[in-house]
Design a protein around this motif. Sequence first.
Motif, PDB file in Angstrom:
ATOM      1  N   LEU A   1      14.116  -8.468   2.752  1.00  0.00           N
ATOM      2  CA  LEU A   1      15.239  -7.725   2.185  1.00  0.00           C
ATOM      3  C   LEU A   1      15.942  -6.886   3.249  1.00  0.00           C
ATOM      4  CD1 LEU A   1      13.739  -6.555  -1.236  1.00  0.00           C
ATOM      5  CD2 LEU A   1      15.568  -8.211  -0.876  1.00  0.00           C
ATOM      6  N   LEU A   2      15.173  -6.226   4.101  1.00  0.00           N
ATOM      7  CA  LEU A   2      15.769  -5.414   5.161  1.00  0.00           C
ATOM      8  C   LEU A   2      16.524  -6.284   6.162  1.00  0.00           C
ATOM      9  CD1 LEU A   2      12.912  -2.820   5.797  1.00  0.00           C
ATOM     10  CD2 LEU A   2      15.089  -2.459   4.605  1.00  0.00           C
ATOM     11  N   LEU A   3      15.988  -7.464   6.464  1.00  0.00           N
ATOM     12  CA  LEU A   3      16.699  -8.381   7.357  1.00  0.00           C
ATOM     13  C   LEU A   3      18.007  -8.851   6.721  1.00  0.00           C
ATOM     14  CD1 LEU A   3      13.800 -10.590   8.807  1.00  0.00           C
ATOM     15  CD2 LEU A   3      15.195  -8.903  10.028  1.00  0.00           C
TER      16      LEU A   3
ATOM     17  N   THR B   1      -3.749  -9.759  -0.848  1.00  0.00           N
ATOM     18  CA  THR B   1      -2.687 -10.771  -0.824  1.00  0.00           C
ATOM     19  C   THR B   1      -1.394 -10.207  -1.377  1.00  0.00           C
ATOM     20  OG1 THR B   1      -4.327 -12.533  -1.090  1.00  0.00           O
ATOM     21  CG2 THR B   1      -2.032 -13.068  -1.594  1.00  0.00           C
ATOM     22  N   MET B   2      -1.480  -9.438  -2.438  1.00  0.00           N
ATOM     23  CA  MET B   2      -0.276  -8.861  -3.031  1.00  0.00           C
ATOM     24  C   MET B   2       0.388  -7.872  -2.082  1.00  0.00           C
ATOM     25  SD  MET B   2      -1.474  -8.338  -6.987  1.00  0.00           S
ATOM     26  CE  MET B   2       0.088  -7.605  -7.396  1.00  0.00           C
ATOM     27  N   GLN B   3      -0.407  -7.095  -1.354  1.00  0.00           N
ATOM     28  CA  GLN B   3       0.164  -6.165  -0.387  1.00  0.00           C
ATOM     29  C   GLN B   3       0.874  -6.921   0.737  1.00  0.00           C
ATOM     30  OE1 GLN B   3       0.547  -2.963  -0.306  1.00  0.00           O
ATOM     31  NE2 GLN B   3      -0.564  -2.461  -2.184  1.00  0.00           N
ATOM     32  N   ARG B   4       0.280  -8.041   1.166  1.00  0.00           N
ATOM     33  CA  ARG B   4       0.911  -8.836   2.218  1.00  0.00           C
ATOM     34  C   ARG B   4       2.230  -9.431   1.742  1.00  0.00           C
ATOM     35  NH1 ARG B   4      -2.860 -12.272   2.823  1.00  0.00           N
ATOM     36  NH2 ARG B   4      -4.061 -11.041   4.316  1.00  0.00           N
ATOM     37  N   ILE B   5       2.232  -9.970   0.515  1.00  0.00           N
ATOM     38  CA  ILE B   5       3.468 -10.534  -0.042  1.00  0.00           C
ATOM     39  C   ILE B   5       4.528  -9.448  -0.194  1.00  0.00           C
ATOM     40  CG2 ILE B   5       4.478 -11.593  -2.097  1.00  0.00           C
ATOM     41  CD1 ILE B   5       1.840 -13.073  -2.485  1.00  0.00           C
ATOM     42  N   ARG B   6       4.126  -8.293  -0.681  1.00  0.00           N
ATOM     43  CA  ARG B   6       5.064  -7.182  -0.854  1.00  0.00           C
ATOM     44  C   ARG B   6       5.666  -6.768   0.478  1.00  0.00           C
ATOM     45  NH1 ARG B   6       4.348  -1.512  -0.706  1.00  0.00           N
ATOM     46  NH2 ARG B   6       5.875  -0.393  -1.986  1.00  0.00           N
ATOM     47  N   LYS B   7       4.844  -6.711   1.531  1.00  0.00           N
ATOM     48  CA  LYS B   7       5.351  -6.311   2.841  1.00  0.00           C
ATOM     49  C   LYS B   7       6.388  -7.298   3.353  1.00  0.00           C
ATOM     50  CE  LYS B   7       2.973  -7.226   6.476  1.00  0.00           C
ATOM     51  NZ  LYS B   7       1.907  -7.262   7.506  1.00  0.00           N
ATOM     52  N   TRP B   8       6.105  -8.607   3.227  1.00  0.00           N
ATOM     53  CA  TRP B   8       7.043  -9.600   3.731  1.00  0.00           C
ATOM     54  C   TRP B   8       8.305  -9.672   2.896  1.00  0.00           C
ATOM     55  CZ3 TRP B   8       7.165 -11.199   8.388  1.00  0.00           C
ATOM     56  CH2 TRP B   8       5.991 -11.283   9.147  1.00  0.00           C
ATOM     57  N   ARG B   9       8.212  -9.406   1.613  1.00  0.00           N
ATOM     58  CA  ARG B   9       9.421  -9.348   0.790  1.00  0.00           C
ATOM     59  C   ARG B   9      10.314  -8.202   1.238  1.00  0.00           C
ATOM     60  NH1 ARG B   9       6.873 -10.339  -5.261  1.00  0.00           N
ATOM     61  NH2 ARG B   9       6.799 -12.627  -5.177  1.00  0.00           N
ATOM     62  N   LEU B  10       9.717  -7.054   1.519  1.00  0.00           N
ATOM     63  CA  LEU B  10      10.499  -5.920   1.990  1.00  0.00           C
ATOM     64  C   LEU B  10      11.134  -6.223   3.335  1.00  0.00           C
ATOM     65  CD1 LEU B  10       8.151  -2.953   0.983  1.00  0.00           C
ATOM     66  CD2 LEU B  10      10.287  -3.652  -0.110  1.00  0.00           C
TER      67      LEU B  10
END
Length: 204
Positions: free
Chosen positions: A51-53, A39-48
């Motif tokens: 940010l890029l968007l 779950t933390m990896q998924r949240i981290r990916k979507w946060r990145l």
Amino acid sequence: MSGLGLTDEEIQAMTAAERRELVRRLAPAPTGLMLSPRTMQRIRKWRLVLLLLAVAVLIPWTVYLGNTLPSHYVARNWVATWVGFDILLLTMLTVTAIAGWRRRQLLFPFAFATGVLLICDAWFDVMTSQRGDDLLQAILSAGLLELPLAFVLIAGPLRLMRYVAIRHGLVEPGVRMWRVPIAMPELWPERSVPVVVVDPDPPL
């Protein structure tokens, strides 16, 4: 003899890597405080991704504003804007001072945010001041007060965070602040250094 069964001489004889490994083993990651690694990896990916968007949208938007905004503009709620900002800044300074006095880790985010607010304050003061004494006062205030205080509020907690990371064996003492990882168990290096704990009461 320490409570771990290691003498001070044995601990001093350890390499820096062995001492860091000992610290990690004595302070295992607590359970139940964090989400699952997946779950933390998924949240981290979507946060990145977000940010890029945001960066991708902000670049053309900044160019557009630079070409379309007027040089002069009569602002609404001018007094309320600055008084409200100063109240926010005063609140953040007060909370930062309390956290520092009581030695709470809330000092880190509050001090950093307060430093950023001071930089913003200096920027808008200088950029919106009229030429003459008003502009000179804004420049002196920024150079002598706001920016030095912002540096102290940002650099101090960053050094403390680096010290905490080194003290708890997360990184080597020579690692720069921008290379210190977040203290997550899956980011720690593999525990390949053996640490031998001496039995304080060996059998006869």
